[in-house]
Design a protein around this motif. Sequence first.
Motif, PDB file in Angstrom:
ATOM      1  N   THR A 184       0.858  -1.184   0.000  1.00 14.41           N
ATOM      2  CA  THR A 184       0.000   0.000   0.000  1.00 14.41           C
ATOM      3  C   THR A 184       0.891   1.230   0.000  1.00 14.41           C
ATOM      4  OG1 THR A 184      -0.135  -0.115   2.410  1.00 14.41           O
ATOM      5  CG2 THR A 184      -1.938  -1.087   1.204  1.00 14.41           C
ATOM      6  N   PRO A 185       0.808   2.047  -1.056  1.00 17.02           N
ATOM      7  CA  PRO A 185       1.651   3.239  -1.118  1.00 17.02           C
ATOM      8  C   PRO A 185       1.274   4.241  -0.027  1.00 17.02           C
ATOM      9  CG  PRO A 185       0.136   3.171  -2.975  1.00 17.02           C
ATOM     10  CD  PRO A 185      -0.051   1.916  -2.206  1.00 17.02           C
ATOM     11  N   ARG A 186       2.260   4.957   0.445  1.00 14.03           N
ATOM     12  CA  ARG A 186       2.019   5.972   1.472  1.00 14.03           C
ATOM     13  C   ARG A 186       1.433   7.223   0.830  1.00 14.03           C
ATOM     14  NH1 ARG A 186       7.435   6.736   4.541  1.00 14.03           N
ATOM     15  NH2 ARG A 186       6.115   8.240   5.583  1.00 14.03           N
ATOM     16  N   ARG A 187       0.547   7.892   1.547  1.00 13.22           N
ATOM     17  CA  ARG A 187      -0.072   9.107   1.007  1.00 13.22           C
ATOM     18  C   ARG A 187       0.941  10.187   0.707  1.00 13.22           C
ATOM     19  NH1 ARG A 187      -3.932   8.790   5.423  1.00 13.22           N
ATOM     20  NH2 ARG A 187      -2.712  10.474   6.272  1.00 13.22           N
ATOM     21  N   GLN A 188       1.905  10.372   1.593  1.00 13.07           N
ATOM     22  CA  GLN A 188       2.855  11.456   1.424  1.00 13.07           C
ATOM     23  C   GLN A 188       4.010  11.089   0.494  1.00 13.07           C
ATOM     24  OE1 GLN A 188       2.359   9.637   4.151  1.00 13.07           O
ATOM     25  NE2 GLN A 188       3.981   9.834   5.638  1.00 13.07           N
ATOM     26  N   GLY A 189       3.965   9.891  -0.065  1.00 12.39           N
ATOM     27  CA  GLY A 189       5.027   9.476  -0.993  1.00 12.39           C
ATOM     28  C   GLY A 189       6.225   8.932  -0.231  1.00 12.39           C
TER      29      GLY A 189
END
Length: 63
Positions: A26-31
């Motif tokens: 799951t990619p992080r929201r803040q990159g």
Amino acid sequence: MTDKLSLRLVPDELSELVEPLLPVFTPRRQGGGIAPTDERAVFTAVVLGQAVRVSAAIRVDGS
């Protein structure tokens, strides 16, 4: 890409059995963070490492 050694160590049937047990990326929201890695390649590396370890243990024991 799957080569002959990978398919011999981790056949499609085994890969299908193990796939649900692996965590989902799951990619992080803040990159940032680490890019996802091919799960089958990582599992194949683990299987290869264990196969080498068992082979070395058998040689040491002389069995």
